[in-house]
Design a protein around this motif. Structure first.
Motif, PDB file in Angstrom:
ATOM      1  N   ARG A 188       0.859  -1.192   0.000  1.00  0.00           N
ATOM      2  CA  ARG A 188       0.000   0.000   0.000  1.00  0.00           C
ATOM      3  C   ARG A 188       0.892   1.237   0.000  1.00  0.00           C
ATOM      4  NH1 ARG A 188      -1.837  -2.070   5.904  1.00  0.00           N
ATOM      5  NH2 ARG A 188      -0.217  -3.561   5.636  1.00  0.00           N
ATOM      6  N   ASP A 189       0.303   2.416   0.111  1.00  0.00           N
ATOM      7  CA  ASP A 189       1.088   3.659   0.077  1.00  0.00           C
ATOM      8  C   ASP A 189       2.001   3.804   1.284  1.00  0.00           C
ATOM      9  OD1 ASP A 189       0.005   4.444  -2.331  1.00  0.00           O
ATOM     10  OD2 ASP A 189      -1.537   5.692  -1.425  1.00  0.00           O
ATOM     11  N   PHE A 190       1.508   3.396   2.467  1.00  0.00           N
ATOM     12  CA  PHE A 190       2.289   3.522   3.690  1.00  0.00           C
ATOM     13  C   PHE A 190       1.778   2.535   4.734  1.00  0.00           C
ATOM     14  CE2 PHE A 190      -1.325   6.326   4.312  1.00  0.00           C
ATOM     15  CZ  PHE A 190      -1.711   6.056   5.615  1.00  0.00           C
ATOM     16  N   VAL A 191       2.576   2.360   5.771  1.00  0.00           N
ATOM     17  CA  VAL A 191       2.164   1.585   6.942  1.00  0.00           C
ATOM     18  C   VAL A 191       2.533   2.408   8.168  1.00  0.00           C
ATOM     19  CG1 VAL A 191       4.344   0.280   7.051  1.00  0.00           C
ATOM     20  CG2 VAL A 191       2.278  -0.680   8.089  1.00  0.00           C
ATOM     21  N   GLU A 192       1.673   2.403   9.169  1.00  0.00           N
ATOM     22  CA  GLU A 192       1.981   3.131  10.395  1.00  0.00           C
ATOM     23  C   GLU A 192       3.106   2.421  11.129  1.00  0.00           C
ATOM     24  OE1 GLU A 192      -1.658   3.590  12.589  1.00  0.00           O
ATOM     25  OE2 GLU A 192      -2.362   5.172  11.250  1.00  0.00           O
ATOM     26  N   GLN A 201       2.370  -0.405  13.561  1.00  0.00           N
ATOM     27  CA  GLN A 201       1.895  -1.607  12.877  1.00  0.00           C
ATOM     28  C   GLN A 201       3.035  -2.329  12.152  1.00  0.00           C
ATOM     29  OE1 GLN A 201      -1.185  -3.080  13.027  1.00  0.00           O
ATOM     30  NE2 GLN A 201      -1.472  -1.592  14.663  1.00  0.00           N
ATOM     31  N   ARG A 246       6.967   9.643  16.817  1.00  0.00           N
ATOM     32  CA  ARG A 246       5.566   9.586  16.376  1.00  0.00           C
ATOM     33  C   ARG A 246       5.180   8.121  16.194  1.00  0.00           C
ATOM     34  NH1 ARG A 246       5.637  12.517  11.039  1.00  0.00           N
ATOM     35  NH2 ARG A 246       7.645  11.473  11.000  1.00  0.00           N
ATOM     36  N   THR A 288       2.532   6.655  15.167  1.00  0.00           N
ATOM     37  CA  THR A 288       1.818   6.279  13.947  1.00  0.00           C
ATOM     38  C   THR A 288       2.404   6.993  12.725  1.00  0.00           C
ATOM     39  OG1 THR A 288       0.131   7.963  14.359  1.00  0.00           O
ATOM     40  CG2 THR A 288      -0.328   5.733  15.175  1.00  0.00           C
ATOM     41  N   ALA A 289       3.701   7.257  12.752  1.00  0.00           N
ATOM     42  CA  ALA A 289       4.372   7.880  11.603  1.00  0.00           C
ATOM     43  C   ALA A 289       4.136   7.029  10.364  1.00  0.00           C
ATOM     44  CB  ALA A 289       5.862   8.012  11.878  1.00  0.00           C
ATOM     45  N   LYS A 290       3.902   7.667   9.243  1.00  0.00           N
ATOM     46  CA  LYS A 290       3.671   6.953   7.988  1.00  0.00           C
ATOM     47  C   LYS A 290       5.010   6.536   7.395  1.00  0.00           C
ATOM     48  CE  LYS A 290      -0.629   9.325   7.089  1.00  0.00           C
ATOM     49  NZ  LYS A 290      -1.342  10.274   6.232  1.00  0.00           N
ATOM     50  N   ARG A 299       7.006   4.730   4.390  1.00  0.00           N
ATOM     51  CA  ARG A 299       6.807   4.485   2.951  1.00  0.00           C
ATOM     52  C   ARG A 299       7.978   3.698   2.361  1.00  0.00           C
ATOM     53  NH1 ARG A 299       2.550   7.843   1.786  1.00  0.00           N
ATOM     54  NH2 ARG A 299       2.274   9.614   3.190  1.00  0.00           N
TER      55      ARG A 299
END
Length: 72
Positions: free
Chosen positions: A10-14, A17, A49, A51-53, A55
């Motif tokens: 996908r575009d990103f993962v937290e 996670q 952070r 839940t930083a995205k 990529r």
């Protein structure tokens, strides 16, 4: 150092996670605690952070483990 290649579908993962999916902790909550402790580095810098995205192309390090994020 141990290396893990993580294929991002996908575009990103937290970040919290990602730590769970990579097997570095048992749950997303445990991942948040790990990040809050200051033990997680993203691209060589401490990341606070939870839940930083994250990529494709980035690198996450925890202790002696480095996770390289790859596109699928």
């Amino acid at each position: 150092m141990q290396h893990i290649d993580f294929e991002l579908d996908r575009d990103f993962v937290e970040l919290n996670q990602l730590l769970k999916l990579a097997g570095l902790c048992d749950s997303g909550g445990a991942g948040k605690q790990l990040v809050a402790s200051g033990a997680v580095f993203v691209d060589g810098r401490v990341e606070h952070r939870r839940t930083a995205k994250i990529r494709a192309g980035q690198t996450v390090a925890v202790g002696h483990v480095e996770i390289r994020i790859r596109p699928q």
